[in-house]
Write a protein that holds these residues in place. Structure first.
Motif, short mmCIF file in Angstrom:
data_model
loop_
_atom_site.label_atom_id
_atom_site.label_comp_id
_atom_site.label_asym_id
_atom_site.label_seq_id
_atom_site.Cartn_x
_atom_site.Cartn_y
_atom_site.Cartn_z
N ARG A 132 -0.48 32.03 197.44
CA ARG A 132 0.36 32.52 196.35
C ARG A 132 1.80 32.01 196.48
N ALA A 133 2.28 31.89 197.73
CA ALA A 133 3.66 31.43 197.94
C ALA A 133 3.87 30.03 197.39
N VAL A 134 2.84 29.18 197.49
CA VAL A 134 2.95 27.82 196.95
C VAL A 134 3.05 27.86 195.43
N TRP A 135 2.25 28.69 194.79
CA TRP A 135 2.32 28.82 193.33
C TRP A 135 3.69 29.32 192.90
N ILE A 136 4.22 30.28 193.64
CA ILE A 136 5.55 30.81 193.30
C ILE A 136 6.61 29.72 193.44
N PHE A 137 6.50 28.96 194.54
CA PHE A 137 7.47 27.87 194.76
C PHE A 137 7.39 26.84 193.65
N LEU A 138 6.19 26.43 193.29
CA LEU A 138 6.03 25.44 192.23
C LEU A 138 6.56 25.96 190.90
N LEU A 139 6.33 27.23 190.61
CA LEU A 139 6.81 27.82 189.37
C LEU A 139 8.33 27.84 189.33
N VAL A 140 8.93 28.28 190.45
CA VAL A 140 10.39 28.34 190.51
C VAL A 140 10.99 26.93 190.40
N ALA A 141 10.40 25.97 191.10
CA ALA A 141 10.91 24.60 191.05
C ALA A 141 10.80 24.03 189.64
N THR A 142 9.72 24.32 188.96
CA THR A 142 9.54 23.84 187.59
C THR A 142 10.57 24.45 186.65
N LEU A 143 10.75 25.77 186.76
CA LEU A 143 11.75 26.44 185.91
C LEU A 143 13.15 25.90 186.18
N PHE A 144 13.46 25.65 187.48
CA PHE A 144 14.77 25.11 187.82
C PHE A 144 14.95 23.72 187.23
N ALA A 145 13.92 22.87 187.33
CA ALA A 145 14.01 21.51 186.80
C ALA A 145 14.22 21.52 185.29
N VAL A 146 13.48 22.38 184.60
CA VAL A 146 13.65 22.47 183.14
C VAL A 146 15.05 22.95 182.79
N ALA A 147 15.53 23.99 183.50
CA ALA A 147 16.87 24.51 183.22
C ALA A 147 17.94 23.46 183.50
N TRP A 148 17.75 22.72 184.57
CA TRP A 148 18.73 21.70 184.94
C TRP A 148 18.83 20.61 183.87
N THR A 149 17.68 20.13 183.41
CA THR A 149 17.69 19.07 182.40
C THR A 149 18.21 19.56 181.05
#
Length: 293
Positions: free
Chosen positions: A31-48
């Motif tokens: 589950r920790a990997v899924w959470i990390f991937l979700l957070v990283a994706t949201l951060f990337a979208v917000a950054w762009t």
């Protein structure tokens, strides 16, 4: 092996794959990997979305925050120039003596002058201004054109044998190559010049040789180097009685100078450096000399 088999040791379901008796478990992604991937994706979208990112046909997406690094750098440079102007205006307006008497201002001169010297002068004169073969020592040796502050600044500005129409001209004649002196006279005057700064040579040389060398020197060299061989700032000719030699003090180097001549070049820095920078360099060099015991 049937799909859906449960491993009896771990209790995990298998995938049905087996290699030499080793069965692959169908272990779920933590589950920790899924959470990390979700957070990283949201951060990337917000950054762009917030910052400049995607290229386009006529430019690029500038982001909702309006970040522009070029504008930021321009503002930083403008602020630096404004800060710099608080003391460069004083450098421009005040005379050399007033600046040299102002210790806080001289601290700025030392810091800025060191960078200017390193960028423009150190390649020839050395990082510490102590000279290199063919380039004079600016700290200890007498300055060939004089050490008056205005003279030093002018020399930096117009150069020596440089490109400026007002450049200073200095040339050691080629007495041997151009057949102005015969070989015997060249050897005699070289011995005499060596004896001026090297007591051991003077002690080992016959008086008649020294007398003959003095006569040759007076007839051919004194016009530039002075009757006492201590140099002349009017001609930019160096002092031959001290231990500072631009091209070397050994007999071979001195003979080469007399035989083939020398024509040193100092660039004309006007146009490449601002008047303020030239004044800073002059102050910096003079400060180096003032700190010499």
């Amino acid at each position: 092996m049937a799909l859906g088999e449960r491993d009896k040791f771990s209790g995990q379901m298998t995938t049905g794959h087996e290699w030499n008796g080793i069965k692959e478990l169908n272990t779920p992604v933590p589950r920790a990997v899924w959470i990390f991937l979700l957070v990283a994706t949201l951060f990337a979208v917000a950054w762009t979305v917030l910052n400049p990112s995607w290229p386009g046909i006529n430019g690029y997406f500038r982001g909702l925050l309006g970040v522009d690094q070029r504008t930021q750098i321009a503002q930083i440079v403008q602020q630096a120039q404004m800060d710099r102007a608080t003391w460069t205006s004083r450098i421009d307006a005040e005379d050399f003596a007033a600046i040299q008497a102002d210790e806080p201002l001289m601290n700025i001169v030392r810091e800025t002058g060191q960078a200017l010297f390193g960028d423009n002068c150190a390649a020839c004169h050395g990082a510490n201004a102590l000279g290199n073969p063919g380039f004079p020592n600016l700290v200890h040796a007498p300055l060939m054109w004089g050490d008056d502050p205005e003279i030093v600044a002018e020399t930096i500005s117009v150069g020596i044998n440089g490109s400026s129409p007002d450049t200073r001209f200095a040339q050691m004649l080629a007495f041997g190559r151009d057949q102005m002196l015969v070989t015997a006279d060249i050897n005699t005057v070289v011995t005499y010049v060596q004896a001026l700064s090297q007591p051991d040579v003077a002690a080992a040389t016959a008086p008649d040789i020294l007398a003959a060398g003095a006569t040759i020197f007076a007839d051919n060299c004194a016009a530039c180097h002075g009757e006492t061989a201590k140099g002349m700032t009017d001609t930019g000719a160096p002092d031959l009685t001290d231990n500072f030699w631009t091209y070397g003090s050994d007999r071979a180097a001195i003979r080469q100078s007399v035989y083939a001549g020398r024509t040193g070049v100092m660039p004309s820095w006007e146009g490449r450096l601002s008047p303020t920078e030239i004044k800073l360099l002059a102050l910096y060099v003079l400060d180096l000399r003032a700190g010499t015991p």
